[in-house]
Structure formats: C-alpha cells, structure tokens
Motif scaffolding. Structure first.
Motif, PDB file in Angstrom:
ATOM      1  N   ASN A 191       0.782  -1.130  -0.075  1.00  0.00           N
ATOM      2  CA  ASN A 191       0.012  -0.069   0.067  1.00  0.00           C
ATOM      3  C   ASN A 191       0.835   1.228   0.136  1.00  0.00           C
ATOM      4  O   ASN A 191       0.366   2.543  -0.193  1.00  0.00           O
ATOM      5  CB  ASN A 191      -0.842   0.131   1.145  1.00  0.00           C
ATOM      6  N   THR A 231       3.509   3.789  -1.133  1.00  0.00           N
ATOM      7  CA  THR A 231       3.932   4.418  -2.711  1.00  0.00           C
ATOM      8  C   THR A 231       4.954   5.309  -2.536  1.00  0.00           C
ATOM      9  O   THR A 231       5.336   5.821  -1.449  1.00  0.00           O
ATOM     10  CB  THR A 231       2.527   5.121  -3.439  1.00  0.00           C
ATOM     11  N   TYR A 264       2.042  -9.929 -11.577  1.00  0.00           N
ATOM     12  CA  TYR A 264       2.962  -9.110 -10.981  1.00  0.00           C
ATOM     13  C   TYR A 264       3.264  -9.694  -9.493  1.00  0.00           C
ATOM     14  O   TYR A 264       2.747 -10.567  -8.897  1.00  0.00           O
ATOM     15  CB  TYR A 264       2.317  -7.861 -10.332  1.00  0.00           C
ATOM     16  N   GLU A 274       5.216  -8.326  -5.939  1.00  0.00           N
ATOM     17  CA  GLU A 274       5.488  -7.224  -5.259  1.00  0.00           C
ATOM     18  C   GLU A 274       6.527  -7.807  -4.027  1.00  0.00           C
ATOM     19  O   GLU A 274       5.793  -8.750  -3.172  1.00  0.00           O
ATOM     20  CB  GLU A 274       4.300  -6.588  -4.598  1.00  0.00           C
ATOM     21  N   LEU A 306       9.247  -4.591  -7.792  1.00  0.00           N
ATOM     22  CA  LEU A 306       8.207  -4.917  -8.310  1.00  0.00           C
ATOM     23  C   LEU A 306       8.415  -5.601  -9.753  1.00  0.00           C
ATOM     24  O   LEU A 306       9.262  -5.342 -10.561  1.00  0.00           O
ATOM     25  CB  LEU A 306       7.023  -3.768  -8.786  1.00  0.00           C
ATOM     26  N   CYS A 311       7.243  -7.737 -13.012  1.00  0.00           N
ATOM     27  CA  CYS A 311       6.024  -7.762 -13.872  1.00  0.00           C
ATOM     28  C   CYS A 311       6.026  -8.720 -15.090  1.00  0.00           C
ATOM     29  O   CYS A 311       7.211  -8.529 -15.870  1.00  0.00           O
ATOM     30  CB  CYS A 311       5.555  -6.534 -14.139  1.00  0.00           C
ATOM     31  N   LYS A 367       1.190  -0.075 -19.374  1.00  0.00           N
ATOM     32  CA  LYS A 367       0.404  -0.906 -18.372  1.00  0.00           C
ATOM     33  C   LYS A 367       1.073  -0.623 -17.183  1.00  0.00           C
ATOM     34  O   LYS A 367       0.534  -0.362 -16.052  1.00  0.00           O
ATOM     35  CB  LYS A 367       0.386  -2.452 -18.632  1.00  0.00           C
ATOM     36  N   ARG A 389       0.392   2.591 -15.175  1.00  0.00           N
ATOM     37  CA  ARG A 389      -0.848   2.939 -14.261  1.00  0.00           C
ATOM     38  C   ARG A 389      -0.370   2.694 -12.845  1.00  0.00           C
ATOM     39  O   ARG A 389      -1.321   3.019 -12.095  1.00  0.00           O
ATOM     40  CB  ARG A 389      -1.678   1.731 -14.868  1.00  0.00           C
ATOM     41  N   ARG A 390       0.695   1.911 -12.383  1.00  0.00           N
ATOM     42  CA  ARG A 390       1.227   1.761 -11.261  1.00  0.00           C
ATOM     43  C   ARG A 390       1.925   2.797 -10.709  1.00  0.00           C
ATOM     44  O   ARG A 390       2.836   2.655  -9.676  1.00  0.00           O
ATOM     45  CB  ARG A 390       1.488   0.345 -10.804  1.00  0.00           C
ATOM     46  N   LYS A 391       2.111   3.914 -11.404  1.00  0.00           N
ATOM     47  CA  LYS A 391       2.961   4.972 -11.289  1.00  0.00           C
ATOM     48  C   LYS A 391       3.005   5.342  -9.651  1.00  0.00           C
ATOM     49  O   LYS A 391       1.898   5.580  -9.094  1.00  0.00           O
ATOM     50  CB  LYS A 391       2.890   6.396 -11.982  1.00  0.00           C
ATOM     51  N   LYS A 428       4.585   3.291  -7.269  1.00  0.00           N
ATOM     52  CA  LYS A 428       4.928   2.109  -6.782  1.00  0.00           C
ATOM     53  C   LYS A 428       6.412   1.812  -6.993  1.00  0.00           C
ATOM     54  O   LYS A 428       6.903   1.072  -6.332  1.00  0.00           O
ATOM     55  CB  LYS A 428       4.165   0.939  -7.441  1.00  0.00           C
TER      56      LYS A 428
END
Length: 368
Positions: free
Chosen positions: A16, A18, A82, A84, A90, A92, A104, A107-109, A111
C-alpha cells in the motif's frame, strides 16, 4: 553455481506504500539486453532481492526466465502478473514487452522509481532504444536512461565469431547499442581471456563503460541512473559519460570489421558558426540518407548502417554541444559550462570506414 539468495523465497507483500513521485516527474527506463545464457536472469534476481533502497519495476518476458522467482507469481489479469517483493521492487510479466507493457506498468506509477525492461536473448535493442528515447507521443512520463548489455566472459568471443550469421549478428548488435556492458562470469576465465574480451568489446563499442562481475553481483549504479541519453544534465555521472566518449576510443583496437560492426572515431577542431550549421547538415546525410557527402560513391562500397552516435562538438565561441543518436534519430544539445572537452565523434555501425568518414566531414566542412 547457486548464489546465496537462490534458496530464499521472495516474500509477497500487500504493497500500500507508494513512492512520492510528482505527476510531472518522469520515471527512468533502462533496457537490459544480452545474449542467451549471459546472465540477465541472474542479474535481475540480484536486483529483485538485494537491499538497495530503490523501488525498481522489472519487466520480464516470463517469470520462468527468472529462476529466483519462478512458480511464485500472482495472477492479476489475463495478460499480466505481478510480484511485489519485500525489498520494495516490483516484478512484472507481460506478454507484450514493448510500449504496451510500459503503458500498463505506468498505471501503477508511484509504486516504483525506476523501470528495467529485459529483452529476449536474440533481440536487437536499438529499435526499443529508438522507440523509448523520443516517446512523448506514447508514454510522456518515462524517459530512456540507458541500455545495459550482459556479456558472458567465457563465451562472448565465440558468439561474436559464430558461424551462425544471425547469432553473431544479434550478439554484436546488443554490444554495439549498449551504454554499459557487464562482463559476467569473469571467475570462469583467466586474465588473458578477459583482456581479449575487453579489447573485442571496445572494438565494437568504444563509448561504453565495461564492468567485470560474477553471478550478476554489481553496483546498481552501473545499471540505473546512467543518464546516457541526457549527457548535458549537471551531474557527475553525466560528465563522466561525456569523458568516456572522449577517452574510450583510445582503448579500442581496429580489427578491420572483424565482427561486422565496430566503432570509428573522428576528430575535429573547434567549429565556426557556419561550420557548425554545416555539421548539422552533414550528420543528416549520414544518419538519414546513409551517405557520406563530398566523397565519391564508388569509394563507399557496401551500404553502411549506423546504430549509435555520440559526440562532443566545440564551437570557436566557447560553446560545447553534445551529440546523441540512435539509428536515424539524433539530437544536439548545448552542454552546461564546465571544463573544456576535446571535439570527438563516435559512430558505431556496419560498413563504416574511418578514413572515408574523416575525409567526408573534412571536405564538407572545408577543414582542409
């Protein structure tokens, strides 16, 4: 041989947390290339398990290519999955390892603060480098930091001289496109072989830094934050990158196209404003039209192909400019004020002839 962390299972966590990345801050992307069996997966395993304080997103073709995390994937969609990891990284796995994969991932910018994109063992990284270098129309919030090639100290010379044309061609192209070369498995060869390997690498790519390692263990700074495509930024690593252009070629040995692709180096005096404008026209002819202006066509012979271009251009008014190019794309930016750097141009490609290049630019700029 197994490394100490091969038996350790990366712990999956509920991430959770970031990274505080402003919306206008771009995320650097490193392209990781290397021939089959060179040690890319070992290097990735090292990145994904070491305590380095970075949150790095690593994109691989398959988790199965990375033995250290095999069989511990978490499916999150039909085409992507993914991991983590406990150290903040991370991993992927996305089937499309091109622009769509990075889109894609972004979209998790927040992290992660770096992206490492692994290519397949037979991939030519110059196309990806060209795509991600000037990518504002595709993904405006990433930038290309550099290309890193992993080479097998024991086998790279055989691979470059392979009777299988495709194998040798792809191996040499990966080396030619690199900004940083990791010579892995140095413990498996003697000092004489290492010297031969370094000489061969410098013949192909005199502008790249070469690092020796075993089991993929290295300083992460040799892989990320290279600033290889932004050498005019005001930091120490960028200055060293420029210095490497001006000194790296002195270490190269001319083996007369032994590997099909090689580095050539041109020296120039400080240019007048008129000559500087003419230089821009000259470089367009070379990179866009694959021609050498002011040289007879009959002298050129086989069609040339330029993969990478780097250089430092001085003007007689004291301004210094940095040239960077990938295939037919190039940019020239003014460098910040600093120590004087000798004018020097490096071209890495196929069917390049240093004497003809020097003759062409001398004639075109009226240097003689």
């Amino acid at each position: 041989m197994m490394t100490d962390f091969d038996d350790e299972i990366p712990t999956l966590i509920d991430s959770n947390e970031t990274v505080d990345i402003p919306d206008d801050k771009k995320v650097p992307l490193t392209i990781l290339t290397g021939y089959l069996g060179a040690g890319k997966s070992t290097l990735i395993s090292h990145i994904l398990t070491e305590r380095h304080g970075h949150k790095i997103a690593v994109i691989v073709n398959e988790f199965g290519d990375t033995a250290d995390i095999e069989r511990r994937a978490v499916n999150v969609g039909e085409d992507e999955e993914y991991l983590e990891l406990e150290n903040g990284c991370l991993c992927c796995s996305i089937r499309d390892a091109g622009v769509a994969a990075i889109a894609k991932m972004m979209r998790r910018k927040g992290k992660f603060d770096y992206i490492i994109l692994e290519t397949t063992g037979l991939a030519d990284p110059s196309g990806l480098a060209e795509m991600f270098w000037e990518n504002e129309l595709y993904i405006p919030d990433i930038y290309l930091d550099g290309v890193v090639c992993v080479a097998d100290a024991k086998n790279v010379l055989k691979q470059m001289e392979s009777d299988t044309r495709r194998s040798a061609n792809e191996c040499v192209r990966q080396i030619a496109c690199a900004d940083s070369i990791m010579v892995n498995k140095q413990d498996l060869v003697d000092e004489f072989t290492l010297t031969d390997v370094r000489d061969a690498l410098k013949t192909i790519n005199a502008g790249a830094t070469v690092h020796l390692t075993s089991y993929g263990k290295l300083d992460l700074g040799q892989v990320i934050d290279l600033n290889a495509f932004n050498s005019v930024t005001k930091n120490d690593k960028a200055v060293k990158s420029i210095e490497n252009i001006t000194h790296g070629c002195d270490e190269a040995h001319n083996h007369s196209h032994l590997f099909g692709i090689q580095s050539i180096e041109l020296s120039l005096p400080s240019l007048t404003n008129v000559q500087y404008a003419d230089f821009d026209m000259w470089i367009r002819c070379v990179l866009w039209e694959n021609t050498l202006p002011s040289v007879e066509t009959v002298e050129i012979g086989e069609e040339m192909e330029i993969l990478r271009t780097k250089g430092v251009i001085n003007r007689d008014d004291g301004a210094v400019y940095i040239l960077q190019g990938v295939r037919d794309m190039y940019e020239i930016k003014q460098a910040p004020n600093g120590p004087s750097i000798n004018t020097k141009l490096v071209f890495i490609g196929k069917n390049t002839n240093q004497d003809l290049f020097q003759k062409s630019i001398n004639n075109y700029l009226k240097l003689q």
